[in-house]
Design an enzyme around this catalytic site. Structure first.
Site, PDB file in Angstrom:
ATOM      1  N   LYS A   1      -2.505   4.688  -5.120  1.00  0.00           N
ATOM      2  CA  LYS A   1      -1.617   5.759  -5.650  1.00  0.00           C
ATOM      3  C   LYS A   1      -1.368   6.860  -4.862  1.00  0.00           C
ATOM      4  O   LYS A   1      -2.194   7.047  -3.926  1.00  0.00           O
ATOM      5  CB  LYS A   1      -2.201   6.282  -6.880  1.00  0.00           C
ATOM      6  CG  LYS A   1      -2.019   5.433  -8.258  1.00  0.00           C
ATOM      7  CD  LYS A   1      -2.218   6.043  -9.426  1.00  0.00           C
ATOM      8  CE  LYS A   1      -1.652   5.151 -10.547  1.00  0.00           C
ATOM      9  NZ  LYS A   1      -2.526   5.229 -11.854  1.00  0.00           N
TER      10      LYS A   1
ATOM     11  N   MET B   1      -7.713   8.909   9.748  1.00  0.00           N
ATOM     12  CA  MET B   1      -8.487   9.355   8.412  1.00  0.00           C
ATOM     13  C   MET B   1      -9.383  10.389   8.820  1.00  0.00           C
ATOM     14  O   MET B   1     -10.494  10.588   8.168  1.00  0.00           O
ATOM     15  CB  MET B   1      -9.183   8.305   7.618  1.00  0.00           C
ATOM     16  CG  MET B   1      -8.121   6.933   7.482  1.00  0.00           C
ATOM     17  SD  MET B   1      -9.105   5.562   6.719  1.00  0.00           S
ATOM     18  CE  MET B   1      -9.923   4.979   8.211  1.00  0.00           C
TER      19      MET B   1
ATOM     20  N   ASP C   1       0.871  -1.256  -0.017  1.00  0.00           N
ATOM     21  CA  ASP C   1      -0.027   0.006   0.112  1.00  0.00           C
ATOM     22  C   ASP C   1       0.951   1.216  -0.018  1.00  0.00           C
ATOM     23  O   ASP C   1       2.116   1.330   0.107  1.00  0.00           O
ATOM     24  CB  ASP C   1      -0.706   0.006   1.134  1.00  0.00           C
ATOM     25  CG  ASP C   1      -2.101  -0.905   1.192  1.00  0.00           C
ATOM     26  OD1 ASP C   1      -2.399  -1.382   0.153  1.00  0.00           O
ATOM     27  OD2 ASP C   1      -2.459  -1.056   2.229  1.00  0.00           O
TER      28      ASP C   1
END
Ligand code: SAH
Length: 505
Positions: free
Chosen positions: A57, A171, A35
């Protein structure tokens, strides 16, 4: 062969925070699927044939859809491979590790989980925040700031807000206003200390503190970058005392070191342990040179001394012995000669203690020592395993004094021209504070690699030379070193950088 999938936690960023078991999995993997948040340096531990797949990405949100990742893991496993699914932090802390493991179970694929240090705990520790503390927090909650169904966070806010312990959001940056509002509305004190820790445990870790009430303002003001932890609780007040990581003397400095492709250099570790970000500039490609077995044996036996003038000469000489299964006892008749700390410790690493060690770092001084010894003993044959491009002065000096030198080119030392673009790119895009040159050749090689026309790119970087010979050589090419170490060794080089940082920052 039986396939196996390992769901491995890579830890929060610092490569040292993976577990021994995790590292063993990386070493045996046939394929590693990793990851975005995984420290890429960990991939260096893979075996040569191991394949790599990157499934996230850099530009956030552009992540390979989970079902494609699952498909990939299954597809590789079904080919009988050892698959490592390498995930940031701990695989089961908001990493969808549970979903991936279920799919493996449903498809009868054998798997194991190797837990990791989660950023939620380990990342905070590096910022100087203990998740619990008898005086401040007797529980901690780790919460996602981002759910599968987005804004509709499935969180029991009244319960969470009443909690006096530490609350950690992962997050959570995009949702920060909502999070802090809900906590305050449901009863948590608006003055509770909070912190954001971004890129925890990495060289660019950043901790910013505020109060619950004002936290959302900080995100823009201080440009808090993702990935970041948001932590709420009295324990945040301890960063001043416990924030060891950002207090290290070279923290926040970027230092380029010119070395070979071989990783894990002594200089690199010393600088990193002091907090610097180290960028290795791969100027030189070093390779062993094949030597025929009988020739090597004969050469060793026909000598009274074996002189090593670099770490590499020791390494590649012993590699050649090992390759031909020539026992170390063959060296019994030779006096072993060394120069400098690094060479000596490489020799000692072979459980051989040099008979003669030069007083300083220069080959001439070793030649003097050997000449003195020859005068006493009368034996005068010297074997000299060295680089293909080692200059001839060491041999000349010995020859002039009646010694016979048998030179053996044991490794080649080529400018790594293939890396030209990569290196220029580093100088153009990375903000580098210092660049070190540990020999004249590291400097010459860099110039040859990037080309004279690009030497301007070093202008804004402080150039650090290991000693007067290297400095002279640099000046000759029109580049003045900004710093020169007192003694020609790694410790002294590190010291001169440390004192420059102390003076100027
Ligand atoms: N499994 C991971 C978490 C994955 S979710 C773990 O155990 O750490 C991704 C979130 O984790 C990021 O959005 C961020 O909130 C947090 N995170 C992961 N690594 C981090 C790091 N080095 N610094 C700060 N936050 C990090």
């Amino acid at each position: 062969m039986m396939s196996k999938v390992y769901l491995v936690g890579a830890g929060p960023g610092d490569r040292g925070l993976i577990t021994i078991k995790g590292l063993e999995c990386l070493k045996k993997a046939d394929v590693i699927i990793y990851d975005r948040l995984v420290n890429k340096e960990l991939l260096d531990y893979r075996k040569k044939e191991c394949e790599l797949f990157f499934v996230g990405k850099e530009s956030s949100n552009h992540i390979l859809p989970q079902n494609e990742i699952n498909h990939k893991i299954l597809e590789e496993a079904k080919q009988g491979k050892i698959v490592v699914r390498l995930k940031g932090g701990d695989p089961y802390v908001f990493g969808r590790g549970g979903e991936e493991a279920e799919i493996l179970y449903d498809n009868d694929v054998d798997f194991e989980v190797v837990p990791g240090v989660t950023s939620a705990i380990g990342g905070l520790a590096y910022a100087g925040i203990p998740v619990t503390h008898r005086d401040y927090a007797s529980s901690f909650h780790v919460v996602t700031g981002h759910s599968k169904y987005d804004d509709n966070l499935d969180i029991n806010w009244p319960a969470l807000a009443k909690e006096k312990g530490t609350v950690i959001f992962l997050m959570g940056i995009g949702n920060i206003k909502h999070i802090t509002k809900m906590l305050i509305e449901n009863g948590r004190d608006p003055n509770t200390p909070v912190a954001f820790v971004s890129w925890a445990t990495k060289y660019d870790q950043k901790t910013v503190k505020s109060s619950l009430e004002k936290a959302y303002l900080l995100v823009e003001e201080k440009k808090v970058k993702s990935p970041a932890l948001f932590v709420v609780g009295e324990v945040v007040a301890l960063t001043k005392k416990l924030g060891f990581f950002e207090k290290r003397p070279l923290f926040g400095k970027s230092i380029a070191i010119t070395r070979t492709r071989a990783k894990n250099s002594e200089l690199r570790y010393k600088l990193e342990n002091l907090g610097a970000r180290v960028i290795e500039i791969p100027t030189i490609q070093i390779e062993g040179i094949e030597v025929e077995k009988e020739y090597l044996k004969k050469m060793i036996k026909n000598n009274d001394y074996i002189a090593f003038t670099s770490q590499h000469s020791v390494k590649y000489f012993f590699n050649a012995l090992r390759k031909h299964r020539i026992d170390k006892r063959i060296l019994a008749g030779s006096k072993i000669c060394s120069i400098g700390e690094a060479t000596t410790s490489e020799i000692e690493g072979k459980d051989i203690y040099p008979d003669i060690i030069a007083d300083n770092f220069y080959a001439n001084s070793l030649a003097d020592k050997i000449i003195d010894d020859i005068k006493i003993n009368g034996n005068n044959r010297i074997m000299y395993p060295c680089s293909e491009i080692a200059p001839g002065d060491f041999e000349e000096k010995l020859n002039e004094n009646g010694a016979v030198v048998h030179r053996l080119n044991i490794y080649s030392n080529k400018v790594n021209l293939a890396a030209k673009e990569e290196v220029i790119n580093i100088f153009e895009n990375d903000k580098i504070d210092y660049i070190t040159f540990t020999s004249s050749s590291t400097f010459n090689n860099l110039v040859e690699l990037i080309g004279k026309e690009n030497i301007e790119k070093l202008k804004m970087i402080k150039k650090v030379s290991i000693g007067s010979i290297t400095s002279k050589n640099m000046t000759y090419s029109g580049i003045n070193p900004d710093l020169e170490s007192d003694k020609a060794n790694i410790n002294s080089l590190v010291d001169i950088i440390l004192s420059d940082v102390e003076k100027n920052f």
